[in-house]
Scaffold this motif. Sequence first.
Motif, PDB file in Angstrom:
ATOM      1  N   LEU A 247      -6.680  11.398   5.416  1.00  0.00           N
ATOM      2  CA  LEU A 247      -7.480  12.346   6.195  1.00  0.00           C
ATOM      3  C   LEU A 247      -6.896  13.742   6.032  1.00  0.00           C
ATOM      4  O   LEU A 247      -5.697  13.891   5.772  1.00  0.00           O
ATOM      5  CB  LEU A 247      -7.470  11.950   7.671  1.00  0.00           C
ATOM      6  N   PRO A 248      -7.702  14.772   6.194  1.00  0.00           N
ATOM      7  CA  PRO A 248      -7.194  16.150   6.047  1.00  0.00           C
ATOM      8  C   PRO A 248      -6.002  16.405   6.978  1.00  0.00           C
ATOM      9  O   PRO A 248      -5.935  15.889   8.089  1.00  0.00           O
ATOM     10  CB  PRO A 248      -8.391  17.008   6.446  1.00  0.00           C
ATOM     11  N   LYS A 249      -5.094  17.223   6.490  1.00  0.00           N
ATOM     12  CA  LYS A 249      -3.860  17.504   7.236  1.00  0.00           C
ATOM     13  C   LYS A 249      -4.116  18.447   8.412  1.00  0.00           C
ATOM     14  O   LYS A 249      -5.045  19.241   8.408  1.00  0.00           O
ATOM     15  CB  LYS A 249      -2.818  18.110   6.312  1.00  0.00           C
ATOM     16  N   GLN A 250      -3.242  18.310   9.418  1.00  0.00           N
ATOM     17  CA  GLN A 250      -3.191  19.250  10.529  1.00  0.00           C
ATOM     18  C   GLN A 250      -1.899  20.048  10.492  1.00  0.00           C
ATOM     19  O   GLN A 250      -1.837  21.148  11.013  1.00  0.00           O
ATOM     20  CB  GLN A 250      -3.254  18.497  11.862  1.00  0.00           C
ATOM     21  N   PHE A 251      -0.863  19.479   9.864  1.00  0.00           N
ATOM     22  CA  PHE A 251       0.464  20.093   9.816  1.00  0.00           C
ATOM     23  C   PHE A 251       0.868  20.336   8.366  1.00  0.00           C
ATOM     24  O   PHE A 251       0.349  19.675   7.460  1.00  0.00           O
ATOM     25  CB  PHE A 251       1.491  19.189  10.524  1.00  0.00           C
ATOM     26  N   PRO A 252       1.785  21.274   8.125  1.00  0.00           N
ATOM     27  CA  PRO A 252       2.172  21.620   6.749  1.00  0.00           C
ATOM     28  C   PRO A 252       2.646  20.440   5.902  1.00  0.00           C
ATOM     29  O   PRO A 252       2.471  20.452   4.689  1.00  0.00           O
ATOM     30  CB  PRO A 252       3.289  22.648   6.934  1.00  0.00           C
ATOM     31  N   ASP A 253       3.241  19.417   6.519  1.00  0.00           N
ATOM     32  CA  ASP A 253       3.708  18.272   5.723  1.00  0.00           C
ATOM     33  C   ASP A 253       2.584  17.298   5.374  1.00  0.00           C
ATOM     34  O   ASP A 253       2.816  16.271   4.753  1.00  0.00           O
ATOM     35  CB  ASP A 253       4.835  17.530   6.439  1.00  0.00           C
ATOM     36  N   GLY A 254       1.350  17.611   5.764  1.00  0.00           N
ATOM     37  CA  GLY A 254       0.208  16.761   5.449  1.00  0.00           C
ATOM     38  C   GLY A 254      -0.141  15.771   6.534  1.00  0.00           C
ATOM     39  O   GLY A 254      -1.159  15.086   6.446  1.00  0.00           O
TER      40      GLY A 254
ATOM     41  N   THR B  54      -2.266  14.151  13.852  1.00  0.00           N
ATOM     42  CA  THR B  54      -2.063  13.315  15.028  1.00  0.00           C
ATOM     43  C   THR B  54      -3.272  12.419  15.241  1.00  0.00           C
ATOM     44  O   THR B  54      -4.395  12.753  14.874  1.00  0.00           O
ATOM     45  CB  THR B  54      -1.813  14.155  16.294  1.00  0.00           C
ATOM     46  N   ALA B  55      -2.992  11.296  15.843  1.00  0.00           N
ATOM     47  CA  ALA B  55      -4.006  10.310  16.206  1.00  0.00           C
ATOM     48  C   ALA B  55      -3.529   9.668  17.504  1.00  0.00           C
ATOM     49  O   ALA B  55      -2.391   9.904  17.934  1.00  0.00           O
ATOM     50  CB  ALA B  55      -4.155   9.269  15.102  1.00  0.00           C
ATOM     51  N   PRO B  56      -4.355   8.866  18.145  1.00  0.00           N
ATOM     52  CA  PRO B  56      -3.903   8.225  19.384  1.00  0.00           C
ATOM     53  C   PRO B  56      -2.614   7.422  19.223  1.00  0.00           C
ATOM     54  O   PRO B  56      -1.829   7.309  20.159  1.00  0.00           O
ATOM     55  CB  PRO B  56      -5.079   7.316  19.744  1.00  0.00           C
ATOM     56  N   SER B  57      -2.351   6.926  18.022  1.00  0.00           N
ATOM     57  CA  SER B  57      -1.135   6.145  17.798  1.00  0.00           C
ATOM     58  C   SER B  57       0.095   7.013  17.557  1.00  0.00           C
ATOM     59  O   SER B  57       1.210   6.521  17.563  1.00  0.00           O
ATOM     60  CB  SER B  57      -1.332   5.207  16.604  1.00  0.00           C
ATOM     61  N   GLY B  58      -0.106   8.316  17.312  1.00  0.00           N
ATOM     62  CA  GLY B  58       1.005   9.231  17.057  1.00  0.00           C
ATOM     63  C   GLY B  58       0.750  10.070  15.820  1.00  0.00           C
ATOM     64  O   GLY B  58      -0.349  10.111  15.283  1.00  0.00           O
ATOM     65  N   ARG B  59       1.803  10.739  15.363  1.00  0.00           N
ATOM     66  CA  ARG B  59       1.701  11.612  14.196  1.00  0.00           C
ATOM     67  C   ARG B  59       1.987  10.805  12.940  1.00  0.00           C
ATOM     68  O   ARG B  59       2.902   9.989  12.910  1.00  0.00           O
ATOM     69  CB  ARG B  59       2.696  12.756  14.331  1.00  0.00           C
ATOM     70  N   GLY B  60       1.189  11.037  11.880  1.00  0.00           N
ATOM     71  CA  GLY B  60       1.409  10.309  10.638  1.00  0.00           C
ATOM     72  C   GLY B  60       0.364  10.641   9.596  1.00  0.00           C
ATOM     73  O   GLY B  60      -0.301  11.671   9.665  1.00  0.00           O
ATOM     74  N   PHE B  61       0.234   9.746   8.624  1.00  0.00           N
ATOM     75  CA  PHE B  61      -0.770   9.849   7.562  1.00  0.00           C
ATOM     76  C   PHE B  61      -1.785   8.748   7.804  1.00  0.00           C
ATOM     77  O   PHE B  61      -1.417   7.605   8.086  1.00  0.00           O
ATOM     78  CB  PHE B  61      -0.122   9.673   6.191  1.00  0.00           C
ATOM     79  N   PHE B  62      -3.065   9.072   7.641  1.00  0.00           N
ATOM     80  CA  PHE B  62      -4.115   8.113   7.967  1.00  0.00           C
ATOM     81  C   PHE B  62      -5.150   8.057   6.848  1.00  0.00           C
ATOM     82  O   PHE B  62      -5.455   9.071   6.220  1.00  0.00           O
ATOM     83  CB  PHE B  62      -4.777   8.497   9.297  1.00  0.00           C
TER      84      PHE B  62
ATOM     85  N   SER C 117       0.829  -1.214   0.000  1.00  0.00           N
ATOM     86  CA  SER C 117       0.000   0.000   0.000  1.00  0.00           C
ATOM     87  C   SER C 117       0.860   1.260   0.000  1.00  0.00           C
ATOM     88  O   SER C 117       0.989   1.940   1.004  1.00  0.00           O
ATOM     89  CB  SER C 117      -0.963  -0.004   1.188  1.00  0.00           C
ATOM     90  N   PRO C 118       1.457   1.590  -1.148  1.00  0.00           N
ATOM     91  CA  PRO C 118       2.234   2.820  -1.222  1.00  0.00           C
ATOM     92  C   PRO C 118       1.359   4.058  -1.071  1.00  0.00           C
ATOM     93  O   PRO C 118       0.165   4.023  -1.345  1.00  0.00           O
ATOM     94  CB  PRO C 118       2.879   2.759  -2.605  1.00  0.00           C
ATOM     95  N   LEU C 119       1.987   5.147  -0.654  1.00  0.00           N
ATOM     96  CA  LEU C 119       1.305   6.428  -0.464  1.00  0.00           C
ATOM     97  C   LEU C 119       2.232   7.536  -0.947  1.00  0.00           C
ATOM     98  O   LEU C 119       3.391   7.597  -0.553  1.00  0.00           O
ATOM     99  CB  LEU C 119       0.977   6.644   1.017  1.00  0.00           C
TER     100      LEU C 119
END
Length: 161
Positions: A74-81, A84-92, A24-26
């Motif tokens: 999911l929509p970004k919260q930070f400039p890099d896209g 955050t989620a309970p598991s940490g910062r990332g792409f979801f 599953s590339p992104l």
Amino acid sequence: MPEYTAAGDLVLPKNFETWVYVGSPLTPNTLNGGKANFPEYHYVYIEPVAYAIYQRTKVFPDGTIMFKELQLTLPKQFPDGSRTAPSGRGFFPGNLNGADVLVKGTKRFAATGGWGYFNFNNSDPKASTGKVHANEQCAACHTANAKKDMIWTQCYPRPDI
């Protein structure tokens, strides 16, 4: 085996979620100057019989179907896209965004390197059938970049693909 309509459109494969998971590339827009060619997760599956043949021969047989389900982030919260989620910062994963399907047919798709490239909407729900794409829409990029037999095997973590 792939199923086609009388007009030559590919019927959306059923039960692809039970097929062999490939990867599953992104490539999100935010990490690609806002212009990623494919700005979503690509959940890629291969039909199990074709996979078993490939395991024995290291050749994708005619009739191989590779299913790529598309899912936005999911929509970004930070400039890099990221966000955050309970598991940490990332792409979801966010909303589903249709599907692309590759079918190997060395005679049927000789003009596009032996593979047919089909799209089943870039939204959900997925279309029930898809028309084959012209060479410049998909095959040309696969020819230039794919590692093996028009397949981007370099993008998948499985050592056996």
